[in-house]
Design an enzyme around this catalytic site. Structure first.
Site, PDB file in Angstrom:
ATOM      1  N   LYS A   9     -38.497  74.384 -27.377  1.00 38.69           N
ATOM      2  CA  LYS A   9     -39.862  73.895 -27.300  1.00 38.69           C
ATOM      3  C   LYS A   9     -39.666  72.455 -28.011  1.00 38.69           C
ATOM      4  O   LYS A   9     -38.773  72.015 -28.499  1.00 38.69           O
ATOM      5  CB  LYS A   9     -40.934  74.691 -28.253  1.00 38.69           C
ATOM      6  CG  LYS A   9     -41.239  75.828 -27.521  1.00 38.69           C
ATOM      7  CD  LYS A   9     -42.007  76.778 -28.667  1.00 38.69           C
ATOM      8  CE  LYS A   9     -42.763  78.036 -28.050  1.00 38.69           C
ATOM      9  NZ  LYS A   9     -43.273  79.029 -28.984  1.00 38.69           N
ATOM     10  N   TYR A  49     -48.887  80.457 -21.035  1.00 41.06           N
ATOM     11  CA  TYR A  49     -49.460  81.175 -22.146  1.00 41.06           C
ATOM     12  C   TYR A  49     -50.622  82.027 -21.629  1.00 41.06           C
ATOM     13  O   TYR A  49     -51.499  81.967 -22.568  1.00 41.06           O
ATOM     14  CB  TYR A  49     -49.618  80.300 -23.312  1.00 41.06           C
ATOM     15  CG  TYR A  49     -47.954  80.090 -23.659  1.00 41.06           C
ATOM     16  CD1 TYR A  49     -47.444  81.348 -24.414  1.00 41.06           C
ATOM     17  CD2 TYR A  49     -47.749  78.757 -24.105  1.00 41.06           C
ATOM     18  CE1 TYR A  49     -46.236  80.776 -24.870  1.00 41.06           C
ATOM     19  CE2 TYR A  49     -46.484  78.393 -24.682  1.00 41.06           C
ATOM     20  CZ  TYR A  49     -45.525  79.680 -25.146  1.00 41.06           C
ATOM     21  OH  TYR A  49     -44.394  79.428 -25.668  1.00 41.06           O
ATOM     22  N   ASN A 112     -42.259  77.282 -33.890  1.00 39.03           N
ATOM     23  CA  ASN A 112     -41.199  78.187 -33.897  1.00 39.03           C
ATOM     24  C   ASN A 112     -40.104  78.077 -32.662  1.00 39.03           C
ATOM     25  O   ASN A 112     -39.393  79.131 -32.670  1.00 39.03           O
ATOM     26  CB  ASN A 112     -41.711  79.461 -33.745  1.00 39.03           C
ATOM     27  CG  ASN A 112     -42.526  79.992 -32.636  1.00 39.03           C
ATOM     28  OD1 ASN A 112     -42.762  78.938 -31.642  1.00 39.03           O
ATOM     29  ND2 ASN A 112     -43.102  81.235 -32.204  1.00 39.03           N
TER      30      ASN A 112
HETATM   31  P1  IDP Z   1     -43.458  84.963 -28.837  1.00 35.27           P
HETATM   32  O1  IDP Z   1     -43.304  83.463 -28.679  1.00 35.27           O
HETATM   33  O2  IDP Z   1     -42.533  85.315 -29.936  1.00 35.27           O
HETATM   34  O3  IDP Z   1     -43.450  85.716 -27.951  1.00 35.27           O
HETATM   35  P2  IDP Z   1     -46.198  85.214 -28.816  1.00 35.27           P
HETATM   36  O4  IDP Z   1     -47.025  86.455 -29.428  1.00 35.27           O
HETATM   37  O5  IDP Z   1     -46.208  85.394 -27.349  1.00 35.27           O
HETATM   38  O6  IDP Z   1     -44.772  84.894 -29.375  1.00 35.27           O
HETATM   39  O7  IDP Z   1     -47.097  83.778 -29.027  1.00 35.27           O
HETATM   40  C1  IDP Z   1     -46.871  82.790 -28.166  1.00 35.27           C
HETATM   41  C2  IDP Z   1     -46.433  81.484 -28.890  1.00 35.27           C
HETATM   42  O8  IDP Z   1     -47.906  81.220 -29.294  1.00 35.27           O
HETATM   43  C3  IDP Z   1     -45.703  81.753 -30.373  1.00 35.27           C
HETATM   44  O9  IDP Z   1     -44.307  81.462 -29.902  1.00 35.27           O
HETATM   45  C4  IDP Z   1     -46.309  80.575 -30.975  1.00 35.27           C
HETATM   46  O10 IDP Z   1     -45.884  79.171 -30.540  1.00 35.27           O
HETATM   47  C5  IDP Z   1     -47.611  80.611 -30.771  1.00 35.27           C
HETATM   48  N1  IDP Z   1     -48.381  81.422 -31.734  1.00 35.27           N
HETATM   49  C6  IDP Z   1     -48.541  82.458 -31.863  1.00 35.27           C
HETATM   50  N2  IDP Z   1     -49.144  83.284 -32.609  1.00 35.27           N
HETATM   51  C7  IDP Z   1     -49.721  82.146 -33.574  1.00 35.27           C
HETATM   52  C8  IDP Z   1     -50.560  81.791 -34.508  1.00 35.27           C
HETATM   53  O11 IDP Z   1     -51.077  82.757 -35.280  1.00 35.27           O
HETATM   54  N3  IDP Z   1     -50.599  80.597 -34.907  1.00 35.27           N
HETATM   55  C9  IDP Z   1     -50.327  79.518 -34.485  1.00 35.27           C
HETATM   56  N4  IDP Z   1     -49.396  79.606 -33.128  1.00 35.27           N
HETATM   57  C10 IDP Z   1     -49.108  80.975 -32.930  1.00 35.27           C
END
Ligand code: IDP
Ligand code: MG
Length: 149
Positions: A9, A49, A112
């Site tokens: 990312k 997303y 992340n």
């Molecule tokens: P993943 O990337 O581990 O599959 P997902 O739950 O699919 O996680 O969420 C997609 C992306 O959305 C995450 O990688 C992160 O960048 C963002 N994200 C998820 N939950 C949060 C949150 O609570 N706060 C801010 N960003 C979030």
């Protein structure tokens, strides 16, 4: 053979971690079969997303992943989807194990560093968002017999 989509990312690009992140998956033994840099537009980010539309972090997520170019890759191998998720660590870097990409390089769930397809069913449609079939290479890898018995 199983394939998975990996994105370094924009924070990974800004922080100079593209090589380190791709390298972890290569070193594990997964085979790199496609790689490119691209700048996601809002439409593609929203498709990637779509499942998160309506969540409180959705708008910030779209802004984050479209903020600068990212690096997209396809890795191939037995169990590639789960192996990649394991190498990435938990979504929230604060909870990700040391030794994982997020656990070693990140702190904040909103930064992340990496995306990896979450299931075999979702992997191919996600790959199709980023790569044409011509951009994905099937090639013999001479080290395979030293990675798989
Ligand atoms: P993943 O990337 O581990 O599959 P997902 O739950 O699919 O996680 O969420 C997609 C992306 O959305 C995450 O990688 C992160 O960048 C963002 N994200 C998820 N939950 C949060 C949150 O609570 N706060 C801010 N960003 C979030
Ligand atoms: Mg996900």
């Amino acid at each position: 053979m199983e394939r998975t989509l990996v994105l370094v990312k924009p924070d990974g690009v800004q922080r100079g971690l593209v090589g380190a992140i791709i390298s972890r998956l290569e070193q594990r033994g997964l085979k790199l079969v496609a790689l490119k840099m691209l700048w996601l537009d809002e439409a593609l980010a929203q498709r990637l997303y779509a499942i998160h539309r309506g969540k409180p972090f959705f708008e910030r997520l779209i802004k984050y992943v479209t903020a600068c170019p990212l690096v997209a890759a396809v890795f191939e191998g037995e169990g590639a989807v789960a192996l990649t998720r394991q190498a990435m660590g938990e979504t929230d870097p604060a909870r990700a194990s040391p030794g994982s990409i997020r656990g070693d390089f990140g702190i904040d769930i909103g930064r992340n560093l990496v995306h990896g397809s979450d299931s075999v069913e979702n992997a191919q449609p996600e790959i199709d968002l980023f790569f044409t079939p011509q951009e994905i290479y099937s090639y013999p890898r001479d080290t395979d017999s030293w990675i798989f018995e």
